[in-house]
Scaffold this active site. Structure first.
Site, PDB file in Angstrom:
ATOM      1  N   ASP A   1       0.840  -1.194   0.000  1.00 48.24           N
ATOM      2  CA  ASP A   1       0.000   0.000   0.000  1.00 48.24           C
ATOM      3  C   ASP A   1       0.878   1.247   0.000  1.00 48.24           C
ATOM      4  OD1 ASP A   1      -2.095  -1.782   0.263  1.00 48.24           O
ATOM      5  OD2 ASP A   1      -2.270  -1.509   2.437  1.00 48.24           O
ATOM      6  N   ARG A   2       0.369   2.312  -0.590  1.00 48.91           N
ATOM      7  CA  ARG A   2       1.157   3.541  -0.707  1.00 48.91           C
ATOM      8  C   ARG A   2       1.688   4.064   0.630  1.00 48.91           C
ATOM      9  NH1 ARG A   2       0.159   8.597  -4.818  1.00 48.91           N
ATOM     10  NH2 ARG A   2       2.146   9.594  -4.385  1.00 48.91           N
TER      11      ARG A   2
END
Length: 234
Positions: free
Chosen positions: A71-72
């Site tokens: 995930d970012r």
């Protein structure tokens, strides 16, 4: 929530943890996206391509296969394949759960048990880009399992070590939230405050697997991001 404007990976600041002829493993910083998305921001995959192009002075396009994602707002280990021979083997290795993934997470309160196994059925909501953890199987849900243990008590937080048994969308974030202990900074899953840089305190710390071509064991450890809370964990 803050923006990731200050976090721009380039071939010059890329942290390469392992590289050979077939694969390259890098330490993703929070804010980097692994693959391109609707934001149009430069993805980590393109940064790695540029790094390889410059390092080996390649005149044409550089081959690079994306094996998995983070995930970012999450940091830590990301594996890329450098050859078309390695990519399907790495994909199979990850899909067959033969790669051992260990994460570190910071939470506010200690879980009731020092260690335990969490089993949920996660249902993904694509519009919200969020997964909901259910105690029982529901339609279109996928079983998610992780093991955790309290690794260290910090001044105001607790460090958890997590062994991921399945690889579901937002699995750790969703399951810890369902336990009542969302990851620090993770507004989406119930933490009350965001981190200033929009990161969350979730780090892909260690990865162990057999090399897909050389058939030798690999064990890679990712250094923690630089911030006071992570500094207190080392």
């Amino acid at each position: 929530m803050g923006a990731f404007e200050k976090v721009i990976s380039t071939p010059k600041n890329l942290q390469v943890l392992y590289e050979d002829n077939h694969l390259i493993i890098v330490n993703k910083r929070p804010g980097d996206i692994v693959q391109g998305d609707k934001t149009g921001d430069l993805p980590l995959s393109e940064v790695v391509k540029q790094y390889l192009k410059e390092k080996y002075q390649k005149p044409g396009n550089v081959y690079l296969g994306v094996v998995h994602r983070l995930d970012r707002p999450t940091s830590g280990l990301v594996v890329f394949a450098k050859t078309s021979k390695a990519l399907p083997r790495l994909n199979k290795l990850f899909s067959d759960k033969k790669a051992k993934k260990t994460y570190w997470a910071i939470v506010k309160e200690a879980p009731q048990k020092i260690e335990g196994t969490l089993t949920h059925w996660l249902k993904r909501n694509p519009k919200q880009n969020k997964s909901y953890a259910n105690d029982r199987e529901v339609p279109d849900s996928k079983k998610a399992i992780l093991q955790y243990r309290i690794l260290k008590k910090l001044d105001s937080y607790y460090l958890l070590e997590i062994d991921l048994k399945t690889g579901r969308h937002h699995q750790i974030r969703s399951q810890l939230s369902a336990l009542g202990h969302p990851v620090k900074g993770d507004l989406k899953y119930g933490f009350p405050r965001s981190n200033k840089d929009a990161s969350i305190h979730l780090h892909a710390r260690k990865l162990e697997f057999e090399h897909p071509v050389q058939n030798k064991p690999l064990s890679i450890l990712a250094p923690l991001p630089k911030d006071p809370i992570w500094d207190a964990c080392s």
